[in-house]
Design a protein around this motif. Structure first.
Motif, PDB file in Angstrom:
ATOM      1  N   THR A   1       0.853  -1.193   0.000  1.00  0.00           N
ATOM      2  CA  THR A   1       0.000   0.000   0.000  1.00  0.00           C
ATOM      3  C   THR A   1       0.881   1.233   0.000  1.00  0.00           C
ATOM      4  O   THR A   1       1.699   1.403   0.911  1.00  0.00           O
ATOM      5  N   ILE A   2       0.742   2.088  -1.003  1.00  0.00           N
ATOM      6  CA  ILE A   2       1.542   3.300  -1.090  1.00  0.00           C
ATOM      7  C   ILE A   2       0.617   4.514  -1.157  1.00  0.00           C
ATOM      8  O   ILE A   2      -0.535   4.410  -1.588  1.00  0.00           O
ATOM      9  N   GLY A   3       1.123   5.637  -0.704  1.00  0.00           N
ATOM     10  CA  GLY A   3       0.411   6.904  -0.803  1.00  0.00           C
ATOM     11  C   GLY A   3       1.161   7.856  -1.712  1.00  0.00           C
ATOM     12  O   GLY A   3       2.406   7.854  -1.749  1.00  0.00           O
ATOM     13  N   ILE A   4       0.436   8.663  -2.451  1.00  0.00           N
ATOM     14  CA  ILE A   4       1.028   9.608  -3.414  1.00  0.00           C
ATOM     15  C   ILE A   4       0.660  11.021  -2.984  1.00  0.00           C
ATOM     16  O   ILE A   4      -0.502  11.307  -2.676  1.00  0.00           O
ATOM     17  N   ASP A   5       1.652  11.903  -2.965  1.00  0.00           N
ATOM     18  CA  ASP A   5       1.407  13.307  -2.656  1.00  0.00           C
ATOM     19  C   ASP A   5       2.447  14.140  -3.393  1.00  0.00           C
ATOM     20  O   ASP A   5       3.532  13.653  -3.735  1.00  0.00           O
ATOM     21  N   ALA A   6       2.115  15.407  -3.635  1.00  0.00           N
ATOM     22  CA  ALA A   6       2.999  16.297  -4.393  1.00  0.00           C
ATOM     23  C   ALA A   6       3.029  17.665  -3.734  1.00  0.00           C
ATOM     24  O   ALA A   6       2.122  18.036  -2.978  1.00  0.00           O
TER      25      ALA A   6
ATOM     26  N   ALA B   1       8.415  27.650 -10.518  1.00  0.00           N
ATOM     27  CA  ALA B   1       8.546  26.547  -9.570  1.00  0.00           C
ATOM     28  C   ALA B   1       8.614  25.222 -10.310  1.00  0.00           C
ATOM     29  O   ALA B   1       8.439  25.145 -11.539  1.00  0.00           O
ATOM     30  N   HIS B   2       8.909  24.187  -9.531  1.00  0.00           N
ATOM     31  CA  HIS B   2       8.889  22.796  -9.992  1.00  0.00           C
ATOM     32  C   HIS B   2       7.934  22.022  -9.086  1.00  0.00           C
ATOM     33  O   HIS B   2       7.614  22.452  -7.978  1.00  0.00           O
ATOM     34  N   LYS B   3       7.520  20.873  -9.543  1.00  0.00           N
ATOM     35  CA  LYS B   3       6.607  20.022  -8.783  1.00  0.00           C
ATOM     36  C   LYS B   3       7.299  18.713  -8.431  1.00  0.00           C
ATOM     37  O   LYS B   3       7.729  17.971  -9.317  1.00  0.00           O
ATOM     38  N   ALA B   4       7.427  18.448  -7.132  1.00  0.00           N
ATOM     39  CA  ALA B   4       8.012  17.199  -6.640  1.00  0.00           C
ATOM     40  C   ALA B   4       6.890  16.295  -6.144  1.00  0.00           C
ATOM     41  O   ALA B   4       6.021  16.729  -5.394  1.00  0.00           O
ATOM     42  N   GLU B   5       6.936  15.044  -6.571  1.00  0.00           N
ATOM     43  CA  GLU B   5       5.910  14.065  -6.190  1.00  0.00           C
ATOM     44  C   GLU B   5       6.592  12.828  -5.628  1.00  0.00           C
ATOM     45  O   GLU B   5       7.566  12.331  -6.214  1.00  0.00           O
ATOM     46  N   HIS B   6       6.122  12.347  -4.495  1.00  0.00           N
ATOM     47  CA  HIS B   6       6.747  11.188  -3.865  1.00  0.00           C
ATOM     48  C   HIS B   6       5.694  10.151  -3.501  1.00  0.00           C
ATOM     49  O   HIS B   6       4.532  10.472  -3.249  1.00  0.00           O
ATOM     50  N   ALA B   7       6.150   8.895  -3.508  1.00  0.00           N
ATOM     51  CA  ALA B   7       5.327   7.757  -3.106  1.00  0.00           C
ATOM     52  C   ALA B   7       5.882   7.199  -1.812  1.00  0.00           C
ATOM     53  O   ALA B   7       7.095   7.010  -1.670  1.00  0.00           O
ATOM     54  N   VAL B   8       4.994   6.943  -0.844  1.00  0.00           N
ATOM     55  CA  VAL B   8       5.388   6.531   0.500  1.00  0.00           C
ATOM     56  C   VAL B   8       4.682   5.229   0.849  1.00  0.00           C
ATOM     57  O   VAL B   8       3.494   5.043   0.556  1.00  0.00           O
ATOM     58  N   ASP B   9       5.435   4.316   1.465  1.00  0.00           N
ATOM     59  CA  ASP B   9       4.860   3.075   1.973  1.00  0.00           C
ATOM     60  C   ASP B   9       3.974   3.411   3.171  1.00  0.00           C
ATOM     61  O   ASP B   9       4.443   3.914   4.197  1.00  0.00           O
ATOM     62  N   MET B  10       2.675   3.147   3.067  1.00  0.00           N
ATOM     63  CA  MET B  10       1.733   3.536   4.108  1.00  0.00           C
ATOM     64  C   MET B  10       1.838   2.655   5.351  1.00  0.00           C
ATOM     65  O   MET B  10       1.284   2.998   6.396  1.00  0.00           O
ATOM     66  N   GLU B  11       2.533   1.533   5.286  1.00  0.00           N
ATOM     67  CA  GLU B  11       2.686   0.676   6.453  1.00  0.00           C
ATOM     68  C   GLU B  11       3.899   1.043   7.284  1.00  0.00           C
ATOM     69  O   GLU B  11       3.879   0.937   8.510  1.00  0.00           O
TER      70      GLU B  11
ATOM     71  N   ARG C   1      -9.492   4.644   7.577  1.00  0.00           N
ATOM     72  CA  ARG C   1      -8.242   4.594   8.342  1.00  0.00           C
ATOM     73  C   ARG C   1      -7.056   5.012   7.483  1.00  0.00           C
ATOM     74  O   ARG C   1      -6.179   5.758   7.936  1.00  0.00           O
ATOM     75  N   LEU C   2      -7.008   4.550   6.236  1.00  0.00           N
ATOM     76  CA  LEU C   2      -5.903   4.927   5.345  1.00  0.00           C
ATOM     77  C   LEU C   2      -5.923   6.423   5.037  1.00  0.00           C
ATOM     78  O   LEU C   2      -4.865   7.064   4.980  1.00  0.00           O
ATOM     79  N   LEU C   3      -7.094   6.985   4.836  1.00  0.00           N
ATOM     80  CA  LEU C   3      -7.169   8.416   4.549  1.00  0.00           C
ATOM     81  C   LEU C   3      -6.773   9.245   5.767  1.00  0.00           C
ATOM     82  O   LEU C   3      -6.206  10.332   5.619  1.00  0.00           O
TER      83      LEU C   3
ATOM     84  N   GLU D   1      -0.027  11.496   8.798  1.00  0.00           N
ATOM     85  CA  GLU D   1       1.076  10.912   9.565  1.00  0.00           C
ATOM     86  C   GLU D   1       2.133  10.299   8.670  1.00  0.00           C
ATOM     87  O   GLU D   1       3.338  10.528   8.872  1.00  0.00           O
ATOM     88  N   LYS D   2       1.744   9.525   7.687  1.00  0.00           N
ATOM     89  CA  LYS D   2       2.699   8.769   6.889  1.00  0.00           C
ATOM     90  C   LYS D   2       3.085   9.469   5.587  1.00  0.00           C
ATOM     91  O   LYS D   2       4.160   9.195   5.047  1.00  0.00           O
ATOM     92  N   LEU D   3       2.241  10.344   5.077  1.00  0.00           N
ATOM     93  CA  LEU D   3       2.446  10.865   3.726  1.00  0.00           C
ATOM     94  C   LEU D   3       2.780  12.351   3.717  1.00  0.00           C
ATOM     95  O   LEU D   3       3.836  12.760   3.205  1.00  0.00           O
ATOM     96  N   GLU D   4       1.903  13.162   4.300  1.00  0.00           N
ATOM     97  CA  GLU D   4       2.073  14.605   4.174  1.00  0.00           C
ATOM     98  C   GLU D   4       3.184  15.166   5.059  1.00  0.00           C
ATOM     99  O   GLU D   4       3.684  16.259   4.808  1.00  0.00           O
ATOM    100  N   ARG D   5       3.578  14.439   6.094  1.00  0.00           N
ATOM    101  CA  ARG D   5       4.631  14.968   6.953  1.00  0.00           C
ATOM    102  C   ARG D   5       5.983  14.994   6.241  1.00  0.00           C
ATOM    103  O   ARG D   5       6.877  15.745   6.643  1.00  0.00           O
ATOM    104  N   TRP D   6       6.134  14.189   5.175  1.00  0.00           N
ATOM    105  CA  TRP D   6       7.398  14.243   4.436  1.00  0.00           C
ATOM    106  C   TRP D   6       7.572  15.578   3.732  1.00  0.00           C
ATOM    107  O   TRP D   6       8.696  15.972   3.425  1.00  0.00           O
ATOM    108  N   ASN D   7       6.476  16.279   3.423  1.00  0.00           N
ATOM    109  CA  ASN D   7       6.615  17.617   2.864  1.00  0.00           C
ATOM    110  C   ASN D   7       7.332  18.544   3.841  1.00  0.00           C
ATOM    111  O   ASN D   7       8.122  19.403   3.430  1.00  0.00           O
TER     112      ASN D   7
END
Length: 460
Positions: free
Chosen positions: A146-151, A230-240, A353-355, A360-366
Motif C-alpha cells: 500500500t503506497i500513498g502519493i502526494d505532491a 517553480a517545480h513540482k516534486a511528487e513522492h510515493a510513500v509506503d503507508m505501512e 483509516r488509510l485516509l 502521519e505517513k504521507l504529508e509529513r514528508w513535505n
C-alpha cells in the motif's frame, strides 16, 4: 585571569598530527557511519561511479562516498545549498568525522561538489536511493503493498522579472512597451504599463513565457498564494512503514492527474527490483513481489481516467472524491464501475483509516524533506540537477527513518534534544548522582551503571 595578549604567539611551521584537536564524534553520525560501513556503502558507490573517473590523468577527484555523504548532510542539517553544506562541513568536527575528512585535510568547496554532481548522471543517484531502499527492506521497514502519493511545489532558482517571450525573446517590460505603442501610447509611463498589464487576460501563460536560464521552471501559484517559477516534486510513500519508495519531478503546471501514473510506475519498478535482486528469503516474503496493490491519494488526484486506469493495472485506489454533484456516464461503463468501487472503498473502515493516515505517513514528508530539510527553495537549475539532489535527499530521509527505529530519533538535532531532556530532568539527575550503583532508563532500556560516565556512554 588569562589575557589574550599573553596567548599571542607565532605559529610553528610544522604541526604534528598528535597535536591536532580531536573532537568527539556526534553519536548520531557515528552510528550512521557504522550502518553504512556494515552494508559496504563506500565499496558500492565506488563501483557504480568508477566510469566517471579517469584512471591516472589529472588530480584525484572527490571520492563518491564523501560526495554522497555531503548531500546527506544537507538533509540532516537542513541546509539548502551546496555552498552552505561545504561551509558547515568545514566548521563541524562531527561532520568531518562523518564524511571521513581528516583535520589536516581540506573540506571540498562548493565548486568541487557541484562539478562532481554534474559529472554523475541521474541513474547513479537513483541507484544510491535504491541501495537505501534495499537496506530498509533488510531491516523490515519496507512492505510495498500500500503506497500513498502526494505532491508539492518547490520554488525555482529563477525570478519572474527575468522571463522572456518564447516566440520573440522579448523581456516582459519590452513586451508591454510594444503593446502600449501599438495601442497609441508613444512614451508610456510605469502606471500606464501597469494598467495595460492588468487588462490583459492570461498574462502569465507558460505557453508564451519561459526563463532563459531555467527553461524547466514553470509559472505557478505556490501553496501560500504567491506566484513564482517553480517545480513540482511528487513522492510515493509506503503507508505501512512510512518509507519513501519513489520520487519524481515534473513541471509545476502539470496537474496531479497527469503525473500520478509515472510516480506509481516508478514505485512499482523500485519495489519489484528489490525482490528480484535480493537473495534474502525474508525480504522476498516481506516485500510485495508484484509491486503496489493499493494507492492512497487526496481528492486532487481523483478523476474518471485515473481511477479506471489504476483499476486496469490491478491497483485498488483509495482516493478522496470531491463533491461534483450528480454525474452522467454516457458510454463510460468501465469508468463508472471503477469510480463506484473507489467510493465504496473509501467509505469502509479500512478506507477511512488509510485516509486518516495521510497526515502521519504521507504529508509529513513535505515538512521533513522541504521545509525543515531545506529544499523548499532550490538553488539548482535544470530538472535533472534538482532530481539528483532530491534523490539523495530522499535517501537520507529513509536513513533517518532507519535511525529512528534503531536510535529513537531520525536527525542529529532531535537526538541532541533527547539527550538534553534525559540529563536535565530532575529524576535523571537524581538517578545519575544517587550512589555508586544506579538503575537508569535510557531510550526505553533499563541499565545498571557503576559510574556516571558509564551511563553517559551507554546512552550515546
Amino acid at each position: 585571569m588569562g589575557r589574550r595578549r599573553k596567548r599571542v604567539r607565532q605559529e610553528g611551521l610544522w604541526t604534528p598530527t598528535g597535536a591536532l584537536p580531536l573532537g568527539a564524534s556526534h553519536p548520531f553520525y557515528q552510528r550512521l557511519n557504522q550502518i553504512l560501513d556494515e552494508k559496504k556503502f563506500d565499496e558500492y558507490v565506488e563501483a557504480i561511479c568508477e566510469r566517471f573517473y579517469a584512471d591516472e590523468v589529472g588530480r584525484p577527484g572527490l571520492a563518491p562516498g564523501i560526495y554522497f555523504r555531503l548531500l546527506m548532510v544537507g538533509y540532516f542539517e537542513g541546509i539548502d545549498s551546496e555552498r552552505g553544506i561545504a561551509w558547515r562541513a568545514s566548521d563541524s568536527l562531527s561532520i568531518r568525522s562523518f564524511i571521513r575528512i581528516a583535520l589536516d585535510e581540506s573540506v571540498p568547496d562548493h565548486s568541487t561538489i557541484s562539478r562532481t554532481r554534474r559529472l554523475m548522471d541521474v541513474e547513479t543517484h537513483q541507484a544510491v536511493f535504491q541501495w537505501v531502499l534495499t537496506v530498509l527492506a533488510e531491516k523490515k521497514l519496507l512492505k510495498g503493498t500500500t503506497i500513498g502519493i502526494d505532491a508539492t511545489t518547490l520554488e525555482a532558482n529563477a525570478a519572474l522579472r527575468s522571463i522572456v517571450r518564447r516566440d520573440t525573446g522579448e523581456k516582459y517590460e519590452e513586451f508591454l512597451a510594444r503593446l502600449a505603442k501599438e495601442s497609441g501610447i508613444e512614451t508610456p509611463t510605469r502606471e500606464q504599463l501597469a494598467k495595460l498589464d492588468r487588462q490583459r487576460p492570461k498574462k502569465g501563460s507558460n505557453d508564451d513565457w519561459t526563463h532563459p536560464h531555467d527553461p524547466d521552471a514553470r509559472i505557478t501559484k505556490m501553496k501560500d498564494g504567491r506566484t513564482h517559477l517553480a517545480h513540482k516534486a511528487e513522492h510515493a510513500v509506503d503507508m505501512e512503514t512510512g518509507a519513501i519508495v519513489a520520487v519524481t519531478l515534473h513541471g509545476a503546471n502539470e496537474g496531479d492527474t497527469k503525473t500520478i501514473q509515472e510516480t506509481v510506475a516508478e514505485a512499482g519498478e523500485r519495489i519489484t527490483s528489490i525482490v528480484a535482486d535480493t537473495d534474502n528469503d525474508a525480504v522476498a516474503k516481506q516485500v510485495s513481489a508484484e509491486g503496489p496493490r493499493e494507492v492512497v491519494t487526496d481528492k486532487g488526484y481523483h478523476s474518471r481516467a485515473v481511477v479506471s486506469e489504476m483499476a486496469e493495472w490491478g491497483v485498488r485506489t483509495y482516493c478522496s472524491e470531491p463533491d461534483r454533484g450528480r454525474q452522467r456516464w454516457p458510454g463510460q461503463r468501465t469508468e463508472q464501475r471503477a469510480v463506484s468501487a473507489n467510493r465504496r472503498r473509501i467509505r469502509g473502515e479500512r478506507g477511512r483509516r488509510l485516509l486518516r493516515q495521510r497526515g502521519e505517513k504521507l504529508e509529513r514528508w513535505n515538512q521533513h524533506l522541504y521545509d525543515r530539510g531545506g529544499m523548499r527553495r532550490v538553488h539548482l537549475r535544470g530538472r535533472e540537477n534538482i532530481l539528483k539532489r532530491l534523490m539523495v535527499h530522499s535517501g537520507a530521509a529513509n536513513l533517518g527513518l532507519l535511525m529512528r527505529k534503531l536510535f529513537g530519533k531520525g536527525t542529529p538535532r532531535a537526538l541532541q534534544g533527547r539527550l538534553r531532556t534525559l540529563f536535565s530532568s530532575p529524576g535523571a539527575s537524581a538517578r545519575l548522582f544517587s550512589g555508586p550503583a544506579m538503575l537508569v532508563r535510557s531510550f526505553g532500556r533499563w541499565m545498571v551503571c557503576r559510574r556516571p560516565y558509564q551511563m553517559i556512554s551507554a546512552a550515546v
